[in-house]
Design an enzyme around this catalytic site. Structure first.
Site, PDB file in Angstrom:
ATOM      1  N   SER A 124       0.839  -1.195   0.000  1.00 16.86           N
ATOM      2  CA  SER A 124       0.000   0.000   0.000  1.00 16.86           C
ATOM      3  C   SER A 124       0.876   1.248   0.000  1.00 16.86           C
ATOM      4  O   SER A 124       1.989   1.237   0.547  1.00 16.86           O
ATOM      5  CB  SER A 124      -0.863  -0.004   1.263  1.00 16.86           C
ATOM      6  OG  SER A 124      -1.432   1.264   1.494  1.00 16.86           O
ATOM      7  N   TYR A 149      -2.425  -1.497  10.817  1.00 13.90           N
ATOM      8  CA  TYR A 149      -2.613  -1.988   9.445  1.00 13.90           C
ATOM      9  C   TYR A 149      -1.405  -1.626   8.585  1.00 13.90           C
ATOM     10  O   TYR A 149      -0.811  -2.475   7.914  1.00 13.90           O
ATOM     11  CB  TYR A 149      -3.893  -1.397   8.832  1.00 13.90           C
ATOM     12  CG  TYR A 149      -3.939  -1.512   7.331  1.00 13.90           C
ATOM     13  CD1 TYR A 149      -4.214  -2.732   6.722  1.00 13.90           C
ATOM     14  CD2 TYR A 149      -3.670  -0.408   6.501  1.00 13.90           C
ATOM     15  CE1 TYR A 149      -4.222  -2.855   5.342  1.00 13.90           C
ATOM     16  CE2 TYR A 149      -3.681  -0.522   5.126  1.00 13.90           C
ATOM     17  CZ  TYR A 149      -3.959  -1.743   4.545  1.00 13.90           C
ATOM     18  OH  TYR A 149      -3.957  -1.860   3.173  1.00 13.90           O
ATOM     19  N   LYS A 153       1.831  -3.917   6.604  1.00 11.89           N
ATOM     20  CA  LYS A 153       2.290  -3.831   5.195  1.00 11.89           C
ATOM     21  C   LYS A 153       3.801  -3.597   5.161  1.00 11.89           C
ATOM     22  O   LYS A 153       4.514  -4.244   4.387  1.00 11.89           O
ATOM     23  CB  LYS A 153       1.554  -2.717   4.449  1.00 11.89           C
ATOM     24  CG  LYS A 153       0.083  -2.964   4.251  1.00 11.89           C
ATOM     25  CD  LYS A 153      -0.187  -4.170   3.374  1.00 11.89           C
ATOM     26  CE  LYS A 153      -1.658  -4.506   3.257  1.00 11.89           C
ATOM     27  NZ  LYS A 153      -1.933  -5.834   2.690  1.00 11.89           N
TER      28      LYS A 153
HETATM   29  P1  NAD Z   1     -11.029  -7.295   0.801  1.00 12.23           P
HETATM   30  O1  NAD Z   1     -11.259  -7.325   2.262  1.00 12.23           O
HETATM   31  O2  NAD Z   1     -12.190  -7.042  -0.094  1.00 12.23           O
HETATM   32  O3  NAD Z   1     -10.338  -8.661   0.333  1.00 12.23           O
HETATM   33  C1  NAD Z   1      -9.500  -9.423   1.178  1.00 12.23           C
HETATM   34  C2  NAD Z   1      -9.979 -10.867   1.089  1.00 12.23           C
HETATM   35  O4  NAD Z   1      -9.144 -11.688   1.895  1.00 12.23           O
HETATM   36  C3  NAD Z   1     -11.415 -11.046   1.600  1.00 12.23           C
HETATM   37  O5  NAD Z   1     -12.133 -11.811   0.668  1.00 12.23           O
HETATM   38  C4  NAD Z   1     -11.234 -11.796   2.926  1.00 12.23           C
HETATM   39  O6  NAD Z   1     -12.344 -12.621   3.191  1.00 12.23           O
HETATM   40  C5  NAD Z   1      -9.963 -12.576   2.653  1.00 12.23           C
HETATM   41  N1  NAD Z   1      -9.162 -12.923   3.844  1.00 12.23           N
HETATM   42  C6  NAD Z   1      -8.751 -12.112   4.844  1.00 12.23           C
HETATM   43  N2  NAD Z   1      -8.000 -12.789   5.719  1.00 12.23           N
HETATM   44  C7  NAD Z   1      -7.927 -14.065   5.266  1.00 12.23           C
HETATM   45  C8  NAD Z   1      -7.295 -15.248   5.723  1.00 12.23           C
HETATM   46  N3  NAD Z   1      -6.568 -15.254   6.851  1.00 12.23           N
HETATM   47  N4  NAD Z   1      -7.436 -16.369   4.999  1.00 12.23           N
HETATM   48  C9  NAD Z   1      -8.161 -16.390   3.859  1.00 12.23           C
HETATM   49  N5  NAD Z   1      -8.788 -15.304   3.368  1.00 12.23           N
HETATM   50  C10 NAD Z   1      -8.663 -14.160   4.066  1.00 12.23           C
HETATM   51  O7  NAD Z   1      -9.872  -6.244   0.514  1.00 12.23           O
HETATM   52  P2  NAD Z   1      -9.351  -5.639  -0.861  1.00 12.23           P
HETATM   53  O8  NAD Z   1      -9.750  -4.223  -0.906  1.00 12.23           O
HETATM   54  O9  NAD Z   1      -9.702  -6.524  -1.987  1.00 12.23           O
HETATM   55  O10 NAD Z   1      -7.784  -5.664  -0.563  1.00 12.23           O
HETATM   56  C11 NAD Z   1      -6.978  -6.760  -0.955  1.00 12.23           C
HETATM   57  C12 NAD Z   1      -5.584  -6.541  -0.414  1.00 12.23           C
HETATM   58  O11 NAD Z   1      -5.074  -5.298  -0.899  1.00 12.23           O
HETATM   59  C13 NAD Z   1      -5.488  -6.475   1.106  1.00 12.23           C
HETATM   60  O12 NAD Z   1      -4.289  -7.102   1.518  1.00 12.23           O
HETATM   61  C14 NAD Z   1      -5.414  -4.984   1.379  1.00 12.23           C
HETATM   62  O13 NAD Z   1      -4.751  -4.693   2.583  1.00 12.23           O
HETATM   63  C15 NAD Z   1      -4.634  -4.504   0.183  1.00 12.23           C
HETATM   64  N6  NAD Z   1      -4.860  -3.076  -0.111  1.00 12.23           N
HETATM   65  C16 NAD Z   1      -6.137  -2.649  -0.327  1.00 12.23           C
HETATM   66  C17 NAD Z   1      -6.368  -1.303  -0.571  1.00 12.23           C
HETATM   67  C18 NAD Z   1      -7.776  -0.789  -0.794  1.00 12.23           C
HETATM   68  O14 NAD Z   1      -7.970   0.415  -0.770  1.00 12.23           O
HETATM   69  N7  NAD Z   1      -8.769  -1.629  -1.046  1.00 12.23           N
HETATM   70  C19 NAD Z   1      -5.303  -0.399  -0.609  1.00 12.23           C
HETATM   71  C20 NAD Z   1      -3.999  -0.879  -0.410  1.00 12.23           C
HETATM   72  C21 NAD Z   1      -3.806  -2.239  -0.159  1.00 12.23           C
HETATM   73  C1  UD1 Z   2      -7.065   5.096   3.574  1.00 14.32           C
HETATM   74  C2  UD1 Z   2      -5.988   4.653   4.502  1.00 14.32           C
HETATM   75  C3  UD1 Z   2      -4.945   3.857   3.728  1.00 14.32           C
HETATM   76  C4  UD1 Z   2      -5.619   2.693   3.001  1.00 14.32           C
HETATM   77  C5  UD1 Z   2      -6.728   3.243   2.115  1.00 14.32           C
HETATM   78  C6  UD1 Z   2      -7.495   2.157   1.437  1.00 14.32           C
HETATM   79  C7  UD1 Z   2      -5.899   6.344   6.264  1.00 14.32           C
HETATM   80  C8  UD1 Z   2      -5.126   7.487   6.853  1.00 14.32           C
HETATM   81  N1  UD1 Z   2      -5.393   5.812   5.142  1.00 14.32           N
HETATM   82  O1  UD1 Z   2      -6.496   5.959   2.599  1.00 14.32           O
HETATM   83  O2  UD1 Z   2      -3.972   3.341   4.621  1.00 14.32           O
HETATM   84  O3  UD1 Z   2      -4.660   1.997   2.229  1.00 14.32           O
HETATM   85  O4  UD1 Z   2      -7.649   3.995   2.905  1.00 14.32           O
HETATM   86  O5  UD1 Z   2      -8.196   1.385   2.358  1.00 14.32           O
HETATM   87  O6  UD1 Z   2      -6.921   5.953   6.780  1.00 14.32           O
HETATM   88  N2  UD1 Z   2     -12.780  11.500   3.001  1.00 14.32           N
HETATM   89  C9  UD1 Z   2     -13.778  12.404   3.288  1.00 14.32           C
HETATM   90  N3  UD1 Z   2     -14.937  11.922   3.788  1.00 14.32           N
HETATM   91  C10 UD1 Z   2     -15.163  10.599   4.033  1.00 14.32           C
HETATM   92  C11 UD1 Z   2     -14.129   9.674   3.732  1.00 14.32           C
HETATM   93  C12 UD1 Z   2     -12.945  10.171   3.229  1.00 14.32           C
HETATM   94  O7  UD1 Z   2     -13.624  13.604   3.086  1.00 14.32           O
HETATM   95  O8  UD1 Z   2     -16.251  10.220   4.509  1.00 14.32           O
HETATM   96  C13 UD1 Z   2     -11.512  12.010   2.429  1.00 14.32           C
HETATM   97  C14 UD1 Z   2     -10.311  11.708   3.303  1.00 14.32           C
HETATM   98  O9  UD1 Z   2     -10.098  12.734   4.220  1.00 14.32           O
HETATM   99  C15 UD1 Z   2      -9.208  11.626   2.249  1.00 14.32           C
HETATM  100  C16 UD1 Z   2      -9.921  11.110   0.985  1.00 14.32           C
HETATM  101  O10 UD1 Z   2     -11.314  11.352   1.206  1.00 14.32           O
HETATM  102  O11 UD1 Z   2      -8.729  12.903   1.982  1.00 14.32           O
HETATM  103  C17 UD1 Z   2      -9.696   9.637   0.736  1.00 14.32           C
HETATM  104  O12 UD1 Z   2      -9.983   8.937   1.926  1.00 14.32           O
HETATM  105  P1  UD1 Z   2     -10.032   7.343   1.984  1.00 14.32           P
HETATM  106  O13 UD1 Z   2     -10.894   6.819   0.894  1.00 14.32           O
HETATM  107  O14 UD1 Z   2     -10.371   6.950   3.379  1.00 14.32           O
HETATM  108  O15 UD1 Z   2      -8.551   6.902   1.622  1.00 14.32           O
HETATM  109  P2  UD1 Z   2      -7.156   7.343   2.281  1.00 14.32           P
HETATM  110  O16 UD1 Z   2      -7.355   8.067   3.553  1.00 14.32           O
HETATM  111  O17 UD1 Z   2      -6.347   7.981   1.234  1.00 14.32           O
END
Ligand code: NAD
Ligand code: UD1
Length: 338
Positions: A124, A149, A153
Site C-alpha cells: 500500500s 494496518y 504492510k
Molecule cells: P477485501 O477485504 O475485499 O479482500 C480481502 C480478502 O481476503 C477477503 O475476501 C477476505 O475474506 C480474505 N481474507 C482475509 N484474511 C484471510 C485469511 N486469513 N485467509 C483467507 N482469506 C482471508 O480487501 P481488498 O480491498 O480486496 O484488498 C486486498 C488486499 O489489498 C489487502 O491485503 C489490502 O490490505 C490490500 N490493499 C487494499 C487497498 C484498498 O484500498 N482496497 C489499498 C492498499 C492495499
Molecule cells: C485510507 C488509509 C490507507 C488505506 C486506504 C485504502 C488512512 C489514513 N489511510 O487511505 O492506509 O490503504 O484507505 O483502504 O486511513 N474523506 C472524506 N470523507 C469521508 C471519507 C474520506 O472527506 O467520509 C476524504 C479523506 O479525508 C481523504 C480522501 O477522502 O482525503 C480519501 O480517503 P479514503 O478513501 O479513506 O482513503 P485514504 O485516507 O487515502
C-alpha cells in the site's frame, strides 16, 4: 500451471480473477470469506464463463494450504488475503498482526515446501508515510506507518526483502496500491464494505443510494488547490490488470521489487464528488467537516516504474471510476446480500 489467488473473493481479488481468466490464465482461489461473500466468485464465473478450483480456508491453516498446493500445480501466488481497515486495526491490533503476518509466513513456508518462488503482494502507498513529497517514487525512504494496518504492510515488505536476500531464486513483487475505487463495468462485482464505510467512494455511493444522509468532507483548509486532500484514485480494473503484468514479470525476475500502482494524478475530494454528481446526473449532499486525524494533504504516485518494468499503464479516468462505482452500487444496493 496455475496462480493461487489468496483473498480472491474480495474487492480487488475478484476483479483480478476476472482479468486473469479472461486472459486465459489458470487460477486457484482460497478465501475464508471473513470480509467477502462467495457470491462474488459465482459472479466471476458468470462474467468469464470459466471455472476454477475454489477453497474455503484460512491462509493461516497450514494443513489446508498444503493440501491446496498438493492438489494443484501452482507456480505463482497473488496474496490479497488480509485485514485492511485502518481504524479497526487501531482497535484490534492483535487480530491485524495475527491475520496479516501469520497468513504471509504460513504461505511462504508452504510455498517453500512446494518449490514455488513467485509472489505478488498487496502492499500500500501507506508505507511511504508522511515525510515524502508527491509524486511518490519507489526509491523514496519508507516512512513510519501510523497504525497497525500500515505496520503490517511495512513488516511484510521487510519479510519479503529478507527472504529474497536468503533465497536468490525468489521473486517478490510488492505492489503499492494508491486508492482503488470503481467496479467491473458490468456492475456484477464491486466493493462490498461491512457497516458504515470509512473510505470516500463507498461513502459517496451509499449517500447516493440513500443509505446515508450526507457526506462529510474532512477538511477544506489544506494547502491544495481547493483546500481538500488530493489522492491518486485508480480504477480497480486497471489495478487488476497490473497484477497480471506483475505475475508475468515475476517469471523472469528475482529479488524484491516495489512497484507503485496508481495513475499519477492527484484529485481532490471535491473533484471526486463533483465528477460523481456530473457523470451520474445526481446530487450527493455534502458538508465540510473538520480534518480527519492522520490524513495527509496530498498522496499520489509516480507511475513510471510500473510502465518501465511491467509495461502497464492505467486506461480509466475519474469519470469511469465514478460511473462504474455507481453502476455497481445502484444495481446491488445491498452489495452481495440480496
Ligand atoms: P477485501 O477485504 O475485499 O479482500 C480481502 C480478502 O481476503 C477477503 O475476501 C477476505 O475474506 C480474505 N481474507 C482475509 N484474511 C484471510 C485469511 N486469513 N485467509 C483467507 N482469506 C482471508 O480487501 P481488498 O480491498 O480486496 O484488498 C486486498 C488486499 O489489498 C489487502 O491485503 C489490502 O490490505 C490490500 N490493499 C487494499 C487497498 C484498498 O484500498 N482496497 C489499498 C492498499 C492495499
Ligand atoms: C485510507 C488509509 C490507507 C488505506 C486506504 C485504502 C488512512 C489514513 N489511510 O487511505 O492506509 O490503504 O484507505 O483502504 O486511513 N474523506 C472524506 N470523507 C469521508 C471519507 C474520506 O472527506 O467520509 C476524504 C479523506 O479525508 C481523504 C480522501 O477522502 O482525503 C480519501 O480517503 P479514503 O478513501 O479513506 O482513503 P485514504 O485516507 O487515502
Amino acid at each position: 500451471m496455475a496462480t493461487l489467488v489468496t483473498g480472491g473473493s474480495g474487492f480487488i481479488g475478484s476483479h483480478t480473477c476476472v482479468e486473469m481468466l479472461n486472459a486465459g490464465r489458470e487460477i486457484v482461489v482460497v478465501d475464508n470469506y471473513c470480509n467477502s461473500n462467495p457470491e462474488a466468485l459465482r459472479r466471476v464465473r458468470e462474467l468469464t464463463g470459466k471455472d476454477f478450483p475454489q477453497y474455503e480456508a484460512d491462509v493461516r491453516d497450514k494443513a489446508a494450504l498444503s493440501r491446496i498446493f498438493e492438489e494443484n500445480d501452482i507456480d505463482s501466488v497473488i496474496h490479497f488475503a488480509g485485514l485492511k481497515a485502518v481504524g479497526e486495526s487501531v482497535q484490534m491490533p492483535i487480530e491485524y498482526f495475527d491475520n496479516n503476518l501469520i497468513s504471509t509466513l504460513v504461505l511462504l513456508e508452504v510455498m517453500r515446501e512446494h518449490g514455488c518462488k513467485r509472489l505478488v503482494f498487496s502492499s500500500s502507498a501507506t508505507v511511504y508515510g508522511a515525510g515524502n513529497q508527491p509524486p511518490l517514487t519507489e526509491e523514496m525512504p519508507l516512512g513510519t506507518p501510523t497504525n497497525p494496518y500500515g505496520r503490517t504492510k511495512s513488516m511484510i515488505e521487510d519479510i519479503l526483502r529478507d527472504l529474497c536476500v536468503a533465497d536468490k531464486e525468489f521473486s517478490a513483487v510488492l505492489l503499492r496500491y494508491f486508492n482503488p475505487i470503481g467496479a467491473h463495468p458490468s456492475g456484477r462485482i464491486g466493493e462490498n464494505p461491512n457497516g458504515i464505510p470509512n473510505n470516500l467512494m463507498p461513502y459517496v455511493t451509499q449517500v447516493a443510494v440513500g443509505r446515508l444522509p450526507k457526506l462529510s468532507v474532512f477538511g477544506d483548509d489544506y494547502d491544495t488547490p481547493d483546500g481538500t486532500c488530493l489522492r491518486d484514485y485508480i480504477h480497480v480494473v486497471d489495478l487488476a490488470r497490473g497484477h497480471l503484468c506483475a505475475v508475468d514479470y515475476s517469471a523472469n525476475h528475482t529479488g524484491a521489487e516495489a512497484i507503485n500502482l496508481g495513475t499519477g494524478e492527484g484529485y481532490s475530494v471535491l473533484d471526486l464528488v463533483k465528477t460523481f454528481m456530473k457523470v451520474n446526473e445526481m446530487d450527493v449532499p455534502y458538508v465540510i467537516a473538520p480534518r480527519r486525524d492522520g490524513d495527509l494533504p496530498a498522496v499520489y504516485s509516480c507511475p513510471d516504474k510500473a510502465k518501465r518494468l511491467l509495461g502497464w499503464e492505467t486506461e480509466y479516468g475519474l469519470e469511469e471510476m465514478c460511473r462504474d462505482s455507481w453502476n455497481w452500487q445502484k444495481n446491488n444496493p445491498n452489495g452481495f446480500n440480496a
